[in-house]
Write a protein that holds these residues in place. Structure first.
Motif, PDB file in Angstrom:
ATOM      1  N   GLY A  22       0.823  -1.201   0.000  1.00  0.00           N
ATOM      2  CA  GLY A  22       0.000   0.000   0.000  1.00  0.00           C
ATOM      3  C   GLY A  22       0.854   1.246   0.000  1.00  0.00           C
ATOM      4  O   GLY A  22       2.067   1.183   0.218  1.00  0.00           O
ATOM      5  N   THR A  23       0.227   2.382  -0.204  1.00  0.00           N
ATOM      6  CA  THR A  23       0.963   3.639  -0.281  1.00  0.00           C
ATOM      7  C   THR A  23       1.662   3.979   1.037  1.00  0.00           C
ATOM      8  O   THR A  23       2.654   4.703   1.036  1.00  0.00           O
ATOM      9  CB  THR A  23       0.029   4.793  -0.694  1.00  0.00           C
ATOM     10  OG1 THR A  23      -1.084   4.831   0.205  1.00  0.00           O
ATOM     11  CG2 THR A  23      -0.469   4.603  -2.112  1.00  0.00           C
ATOM     12  N   ASP A  24       1.187   3.441   2.150  1.00  0.00           N
ATOM     13  CA  ASP A  24       1.816   3.696   3.446  1.00  0.00           C
ATOM     14  C   ASP A  24       3.131   2.932   3.626  1.00  0.00           C
ATOM     15  O   ASP A  24       3.829   3.146   4.620  1.00  0.00           O
ATOM     16  CB  ASP A  24       0.879   3.279   4.589  1.00  0.00           C
ATOM     17  CG  ASP A  24      -0.397   4.086   4.630  1.00  0.00           C
ATOM     18  OD1 ASP A  24      -0.526   5.044   3.855  1.00  0.00           O
ATOM     19  OD2 ASP A  24      -1.282   3.742   5.433  1.00  0.00           O
ATOM     20  N   ALA A  26       5.885   2.933   1.725  1.00  0.00           N
ATOM     21  CA  ALA A  26       7.043   3.466   1.005  1.00  0.00           C
ATOM     22  C   ALA A  26       8.312   3.469   1.856  1.00  0.00           C
ATOM     23  O   ALA A  26       9.366   3.004   1.415  1.00  0.00           O
ATOM     24  CB  ALA A  26       6.749   4.860   0.474  1.00  0.00           C
ATOM     25  N   GLU A  58       7.665   6.141  -4.014  1.00  0.00           N
ATOM     26  CA  GLU A  58       6.245   6.513  -3.902  1.00  0.00           C
ATOM     27  C   GLU A  58       5.545   6.393  -5.259  1.00  0.00           C
ATOM     28  O   GLU A  58       4.429   5.877  -5.340  1.00  0.00           O
ATOM     29  CB  GLU A  58       6.104   7.937  -3.363  1.00  0.00           C
ATOM     30  CG  GLU A  58       6.363   8.061  -1.886  1.00  0.00           C
ATOM     31  CD  GLU A  58       6.131   9.479  -1.406  1.00  0.00           C
ATOM     32  OE1 GLU A  58       5.413   9.640  -0.398  1.00  0.00           O
ATOM     33  OE2 GLU A  58       6.653  10.423  -2.039  1.00  0.00           O
ATOM     34  N   ARG A  59       6.214   6.838  -6.320  1.00  0.00           N
ATOM     35  CA  ARG A  59       5.630   6.738  -7.663  1.00  0.00           C
ATOM     36  C   ARG A  59       5.520   5.281  -8.108  1.00  0.00           C
ATOM     37  O   ARG A  59       4.502   4.887  -8.701  1.00  0.00           O
ATOM     38  CB  ARG A  59       6.449   7.557  -8.667  1.00  0.00           C
ATOM     39  CG  ARG A  59       6.259   9.066  -8.501  1.00  0.00           C
ATOM     40  CD  ARG A  59       6.920   9.864  -9.604  1.00  0.00           C
ATOM     41  NE  ARG A  59       8.381   9.749  -9.630  1.00  0.00           N
ATOM     42  CZ  ARG A  59       9.211  10.419  -8.846  1.00  0.00           C
ATOM     43  NH1 ARG A  59       8.731  11.281  -7.949  1.00  0.00           N
ATOM     44  NH2 ARG A  59      10.511  10.270  -8.958  1.00  0.00           N
ATOM     45  N   ILE A  61       5.182   2.661  -6.165  1.00  0.00           N
ATOM     46  CA  ILE A  61       4.101   2.050  -5.381  1.00  0.00           C
ATOM     47  C   ILE A  61       2.743   2.487  -5.922  1.00  0.00           C
ATOM     48  O   ILE A  61       1.825   1.667  -6.036  1.00  0.00           O
ATOM     49  CB  ILE A  61       4.247   2.352  -3.882  1.00  0.00           C
ATOM     50  CG1 ILE A  61       5.444   1.574  -3.310  1.00  0.00           C
ATOM     51  CG2 ILE A  61       2.966   2.011  -3.126  1.00  0.00           C
ATOM     52  CD1 ILE A  61       5.781   1.895  -1.868  1.00  0.00           C
ATOM     53  N   ALA A  62       2.586   3.755  -6.277  1.00  0.00           N
ATOM     54  CA  ALA A  62       1.317   4.224  -6.840  1.00  0.00           C
ATOM     55  C   ALA A  62       0.978   3.433  -8.105  1.00  0.00           C
ATOM     56  O   ALA A  62      -0.173   3.030  -8.307  1.00  0.00           O
ATOM     57  CB  ALA A  62       1.385   5.719  -7.137  1.00  0.00           C
ATOM     58  N   VAL A  65      -0.043  -0.151  -7.024  1.00  0.00           N
ATOM     59  CA  VAL A  65      -1.396  -0.150  -6.447  1.00  0.00           C
ATOM     60  C   VAL A  65      -2.436  -0.065  -7.561  1.00  0.00           C
ATOM     61  O   VAL A  65      -3.468  -0.753  -7.523  1.00  0.00           O
ATOM     62  CB  VAL A  65      -1.544   0.994  -5.414  1.00  0.00           C
ATOM     63  CG1 VAL A  65      -2.993   1.204  -5.031  1.00  0.00           C
ATOM     64  CG2 VAL A  65      -0.695   0.693  -4.177  1.00  0.00           C
ATOM     65  N   GLN A  66      -2.164   0.752  -8.582  1.00  0.00           N
ATOM     66  CA  GLN A  66      -3.073   0.850  -9.731  1.00  0.00           C
ATOM     67  C   GLN A  66      -3.167  -0.503 -10.449  1.00  0.00           C
ATOM     68  O   GLN A  66      -4.269  -0.947 -10.794  1.00  0.00           O
ATOM     69  CB  GLN A  66      -2.599   1.936 -10.701  1.00  0.00           C
ATOM     70  CG  GLN A  66      -3.467   2.075 -11.939  1.00  0.00           C
ATOM     71  CD  GLN A  66      -4.879   2.531 -11.616  1.00  0.00           C
ATOM     72  OE1 GLN A  66      -5.105   3.301 -10.701  1.00  0.00           O
ATOM     73  NE2 GLN A  66      -5.841   2.038 -12.382  1.00  0.00           N
TER      74      GLN A  66
END
Length: 188
Positions: A22-24, A26, A58-59, A61-62, A65-66
Motif C-alpha cells: 500500500g501507499t503507506d 514506502a 512513492e511513484r 508504489i502508486a 497499487v493501480q
C-alpha cells in the motif's frame, strides 16, 4: 474470485505475514531495498541512485497499487510478526485471463533472512492464495541458472523446469539466460 477477497489482516503463514503493498509502505520498502541493495544486485536490473529515492518509490508504489486495482498484479510484503519489518517481497505480475489464466512470480528475501525456510513458507501461502482467489491455472517463475537457491526453492514448491531462455532479461547490466519453470493448479 479476486483481490477483493484479500484479508485485511494479510495472509498468515506459520512465522510470517504477507501484506498487500500500500501507499503507506514506502518508507519500509525503501529501507528493505537499501539494506539489501548489494545482496540483490546480481539478480536484478541495474538500479541508479534515483531508484532508491523516496519520491521514486512513492511513484512506483502508486503504479503497483493501480495495477492491483485492475487485477493485473498482486504485490505482497513479507513481514515477521515480532518486528513488523519487511524481510522480503513477492509479486504476481502480468496476470492474464481468458484461455491463459496465468501470471509471473517474482520474489526476494533479505540477506539476513536467507536459509531459514521463510521464503518457502511465504511463497507456499501466497501461491495457495493466488490459485484460490484468482482461479489461475499457471504460475511461472524464471531464474538464472547460477542462482542455485532459487532453483531449489522453486523445485521444492512444485515448479517444473520447462526450458531455458537465452539472453532472457537484462540483469545487472548484462543479458542473462534464465531457466523457465511453472507450477500448474490442478484444481482448475
Amino acid at each position: 474470485m479476486s483481490l477483493q477477497n484479500f484479508p485485511s489482516t494479510g495472509l498468515k503463514a506459520h512465522r510470517l505475514t504477507l501484506q498487500k503493498l500500500g501507499t503507506d509502505d514506502a518508507a519500509e520498502l525503501l529501507r528493505y531495498q537499501i539494506e539489501n541493495r548489494q545482496h540483490l544486485q546480481p539478480w536484478e536490473p541495474l538500479r541508479t541512485d534515483e531508484f532508491y529515492a523516496f519520491g521514486t518509490i512513492e511513484r512506483r508504489i502508486a503504479s503497483m497499487v493501480q495495477q492491483m486495482s485492475e487485477e493485473h498484479s498482486l504485490y505482497l510484503l513479507i513481514r515477521t510478526p515480532e518486528s513488523d519489518a519487511v524481510i522480503g517481497e513477492c509479486n504476481f505480475t502480468n496476470i492474464v485471463r481468458g484461455p491463459f489464466q496465468a501470471c509471473h512470480l517474482g520474489f526476494s528475501v533479505a540477506e539476513s533472512a536467507q536459509g531459514q525456510g521463510l521464503m518457502y513458507e511465504a511463497l507456499g501461502r501466497a501461491i495457495e492464495f493466488i490459485f484460490d482467489a484468482y482461479g489461475l491455472h499457471r504460475v511461472m517463475a524464471n531464474y538464472r541458472p547460477e542462482n542455485i537457491r532459487s532453483g531449489k526453492l522453486l523445485k521444492r514448491l512444485g515448479f517444473e523446469v520447462e526450458g531455458t531462455a537465452r539472453a532472457y532479461l537484462k540483469i545487472n547490466g548484462c543479458w542473462a539466460d534464465h531457466v523457465l519453470t511453472s507450477r500448474i493448479n490442478d484444481k482448475v
